[in-house]
Design an enzyme around this catalytic site. Sequence first.
Site, PDB file in Angstrom:
ATOM      1  N   GLU A   1       7.447  -6.600 -11.845  1.00 50.98           N
ATOM      2  CA  GLU A   1       7.037  -5.587 -12.812  1.00 50.98           C
ATOM      3  C   GLU A   1       6.518  -4.372 -12.042  1.00 50.98           C
ATOM      4  OE1 GLU A   1       5.420  -8.799 -12.938  1.00 50.98           O
ATOM      5  OE2 GLU A   1       6.983  -9.617 -14.218  1.00 50.98           O
ATOM      6  N   ARG A  33      -0.236   3.871  -2.871  1.00 47.14           N
ATOM      7  CA  ARG A  33      -0.740   5.207  -2.540  1.00 47.14           C
ATOM      8  C   ARG A  33       0.033   6.309  -3.259  1.00 47.14           C
ATOM      9  NH1 ARG A  33      -3.133   4.586   3.371  1.00 47.14           N
ATOM     10  NH2 ARG A  33      -3.430   2.334   3.286  1.00 47.14           N
ATOM     11  N   TYR A  66       5.753 -27.017 -11.408  1.00 48.20           N
ATOM     12  CA  TYR A  66       6.533 -26.170 -12.316  1.00 48.20           C
ATOM     13  C   TYR A  66       7.872 -26.829 -12.626  1.00 48.20           C
ATOM     14  CZ  TYR A  66       7.950 -21.749 -14.448  1.00 48.20           C
ATOM     15  OH  TYR A  66       8.334 -20.769 -15.337  1.00 48.20           O
ATOM     16  N   GLN A  95      15.602 -19.097 -12.360  1.00 52.12           N
ATOM     17  CA  GLN A  95      16.058 -17.804 -12.878  1.00 52.12           C
ATOM     18  C   GLN A  95      16.805 -17.039 -11.802  1.00 52.12           C
ATOM     19  OE1 GLN A  95      12.587 -15.676 -14.243  1.00 52.12           O
ATOM     20  NE2 GLN A  95      11.841 -15.281 -12.196  1.00 52.12           N
ATOM     21  N   GLN A 136       3.903  -7.986  -1.108  1.00 51.47           N
ATOM     22  CA  GLN A 136       3.666  -9.036  -0.115  1.00 51.47           C
ATOM     23  C   GLN A 136       3.277 -10.331  -0.809  1.00 51.47           C
ATOM     24  OE1 GLN A 136       0.230  -8.998   2.625  1.00 51.47           O
ATOM     25  NE2 GLN A 136       1.714  -9.428   4.245  1.00 51.47           N
ATOM     26  N   SER A 189       0.816  -1.214   0.000  1.00 57.55           N
ATOM     27  CA  SER A 189       0.000   0.000   0.000  1.00 57.55           C
ATOM     28  C   SER A 189       0.852   1.267   0.000  1.00 57.55           C
ATOM     29  CB  SER A 189      -0.976  -0.002   1.176  1.00 57.55           C
ATOM     30  OG  SER A 189      -0.284   0.030   2.398  1.00 57.55           O
ATOM     31  N   THR A 190       2.050   1.217   0.584  1.00 59.82           N
ATOM     32  CA  THR A 190       2.929   2.389   0.604  1.00 59.82           C
ATOM     33  C   THR A 190       3.200   2.869  -0.820  1.00 59.82           C
ATOM     34  OG1 THR A 190       3.957   1.631   2.647  1.00 59.82           O
ATOM     35  CG2 THR A 190       5.186   3.252   1.360  1.00 59.82           C
ATOM     36  N   TYR A 191       3.515   1.952  -1.707  1.00 62.24           N
ATOM     37  CA  TYR A 191       3.757   2.320  -3.106  1.00 62.24           C
ATOM     38  C   TYR A 191       2.451   2.578  -3.850  1.00 62.24           C
ATOM     39  CZ  TYR A 191       8.808   1.580  -3.091  1.00 62.24           C
ATOM     40  OH  TYR A 191      10.156   1.692  -2.857  1.00 62.24           O
TER      41      TYR A 191
END
Length: 186
Positions: free
Chosen positions: A133, A112, A166, A176, A152, A108-110
């Site tokens: 991404e 917002r 996988y 990777q 998260q 949420s920090t980003y």
Amino acid sequence: MGLKSDSWIRKMSVEKKMIVPFAEEQVGRGVVSYGVSSYGYDIRVGDEFKIFTNIGGTVVDPKNFDEKNVVDFKGDVCIVPPNSFALARTIEYFNMPDNVLAICLGKSTYARCGIIVNVTPFEPGFKGHITIEISNTTPLPAKIYANEGIAQVLFIEGDEPCEVTYADKNGKYQAQEGITLPRILK
């Protein structure tokens, strides 16, 4: 079965090396938080980025990706240009159990600040760093802080084993390291 708690995440990471390196506590003073939380794990973004640019003048094609579409950057703070996009990777290396799927959500920090983080699910049996991404949806440049929290991860245990992991299908992003650009199996 279901969503896994902090104690399960801690046990799997300490005993089975599910997350390496692993922050056993939530770290949050003076940084974008990272580490284990109640029902998830806040991953950190590394200090290497691939920032999309229009200098090469090519079209973004996931089936034939041109590396001229990105500029490499390494540093403690990455500035993502307005209405632009960058790729990065986690500091953490994941070793997913064969019966667990992980889903990653932005912090949420980003969010917002108009920064949207997208990461596809970590499939059962996946091993590797996670390519992240990052979209800057604002008309302003945006800072991304390396070595701090970015998203998260939630861990969900399946009700029954999957038929093919996988690892079994030798997924194209298995093991990777670093930032991995789009791949198409031939």
